[in-house]
Design an enzyme around this catalytic site. Sequence first.
Site, PDB file in Angstrom:
ATOM      1  N   ASN A 208       0.864  -1.181   0.000  1.00 37.99           N
ATOM      2  CA  ASN A 208       0.000   0.000   0.000  1.00 37.99           C
ATOM      3  C   ASN A 208       0.903   1.234   0.000  1.00 37.99           C
ATOM      4  O   ASN A 208       2.135   1.131   0.010  1.00 37.99           O
ATOM      5  CB  ASN A 208      -0.988  -0.011   1.180  1.00 37.99           C
ATOM      6  CG  ASN A 208      -0.305  -0.030   2.539  1.00 37.99           C
ATOM      7  OD1 ASN A 208       0.784   0.526   2.729  1.00 37.99           O
ATOM      8  ND2 ASN A 208      -0.927  -0.683   3.512  1.00 37.99           N
ATOM      9  N   LYS A 210       1.550   3.554   2.242  1.00 36.44           N
ATOM     10  CA  LYS A 210       2.379   3.702   3.447  1.00 36.44           C
ATOM     11  C   LYS A 210       3.562   2.735   3.412  1.00 36.44           C
ATOM     12  O   LYS A 210       4.698   3.107   3.735  1.00 36.44           O
ATOM     13  CB  LYS A 210       1.521   3.455   4.694  1.00 36.44           C
ATOM     14  CG  LYS A 210       2.269   3.554   6.026  1.00 36.44           C
ATOM     15  CD  LYS A 210       1.277   3.408   7.181  1.00 36.44           C
ATOM     16  CE  LYS A 210       1.973   3.507   8.534  1.00 36.44           C
ATOM     17  NZ  LYS A 210       2.796   2.314   8.830  1.00 36.44           N
ATOM     18  N   GLU A 211       3.307   1.500   3.037  1.00 32.98           N
ATOM     19  CA  GLU A 211       4.373   0.499   2.970  1.00 32.98           C
ATOM     20  C   GLU A 211       5.402   0.854   1.908  1.00 32.98           C
ATOM     21  O   GLU A 211       6.606   0.612   2.087  1.00 32.98           O
ATOM     22  CB  GLU A 211       3.766  -0.884   2.693  1.00 32.98           C
ATOM     23  CG  GLU A 211       2.971  -1.435   3.870  1.00 32.98           C
ATOM     24  CD  GLU A 211       2.011  -2.536   3.479  1.00 32.98           C
ATOM     25  OE1 GLU A 211       1.446  -3.169   4.398  1.00 32.98           O
ATOM     26  OE2 GLU A 211       1.795  -2.763   2.261  1.00 32.98           O
ATOM     27  N   ASP A 281      -6.324  -8.367   2.340  1.00 25.36           N
ATOM     28  CA  ASP A 281      -6.353  -9.820   2.193  1.00 25.36           C
ATOM     29  C   ASP A 281      -7.181 -10.232   0.974  1.00 25.36           C
ATOM     30  O   ASP A 281      -6.822 -11.165   0.250  1.00 25.36           O
ATOM     31  CB  ASP A 281      -6.953 -10.468   3.442  1.00 25.36           C
ATOM     32  CG  ASP A 281      -6.097 -10.252   4.687  1.00 25.36           C
ATOM     33  OD1 ASP A 281      -4.930  -9.847   4.543  1.00 25.36           O
ATOM     34  OD2 ASP A 281      -6.600 -10.485   5.790  1.00 25.36           O
TER      35      ASP A 281
END
Length: 334
Positions: A208, A210-211, A281
């Site tokens: 995502n 942020k990651e 997920d």
Amino acid sequence: MLAVPNSSLPTLFQQFNALRVLIIGDVMVDAYVWGKSTRLSPEAPVPVVNVARTENRLGGAANVALNVQALGATPLLCAVIGDDAGGDQLLQLLHERGLPADGIIRSSHRPTTFKQRILAHGQQLLRIDSEVETDLNADEASQLLAAYDDLLSRADVVIFEDYDKGVLSETIITECIARARQRNIPTVVDPKKKNFLAYRHCTLFKPNLKELREGLKLEFGTPDVDRAGFEAAVARLRAVLTPEIVLVTLSEYGVFAQQNDEKTYLPAHLRTISDVSGAGDTVISIAALCVALGQPAAFTAALANLGGGLVCEQVGVVPIEKQRLLEEAQEAEL
């Protein structure tokens, strides 16, 4: 091929049923305690919750297995849990949902990850986590790789579901990707910060926003205001990991996908958002099935984006509904 013709969508969804998906990573129990609170404790300035009901659910990589199962495919779960009460509960939940546990290793050296949420009046008051984040010891790692090898012989695609709880170390990741590549089995990755740059030569990498920032240690804005900075970060990621496909989930901004030089931006679907838990997920589960069937990145991103939005309408971590996803995909003319 830019997308699957609308008339072919039922065929594609039928093909999901023949797939076997190996999911390796961190499994956990998501526990919920619901109750009412009408007063503060005389012992401390905290609410007293009178318990009305409790529920244990499969979480982490086990919830990915539930999504894979809901889409019609066969999940093969590979993980390490504790030889404790939490592990007993997790195995019981797997049994109740008809999920195989032959790839689950039990260890007396680490607890089962157990996350307990205390809720009252529709709000979460407290979360209690029982877990460790240390890497597996040599014996645990050896057992995990042996189980992985056995399951890999039956798999059509591998999902790495990393929650930074120690099951996936850089060494294990490198070895598992290499073994999958030797068998020409595609690998898709749902990363976290610790091992972000360990997944070299995977087929699909799905961070995502942020990651992506934390994993690359780069600062850039959202694609709507800083497209150049965002795409430079994706280019850096592709240079380091050399994945075939990069799929970045952008929350309210939708998703981005890149395969070779083809870049695809897709807006989020307008929905009534109840809970974003578990959306990632669902996205990785749909993406894995599409990759296993050789679908292009643009279509894979579109279907995964649609599925992620659908589960956000549900409260709590719940798997996707296959028939509804098909109907919505047909209506959206993917």
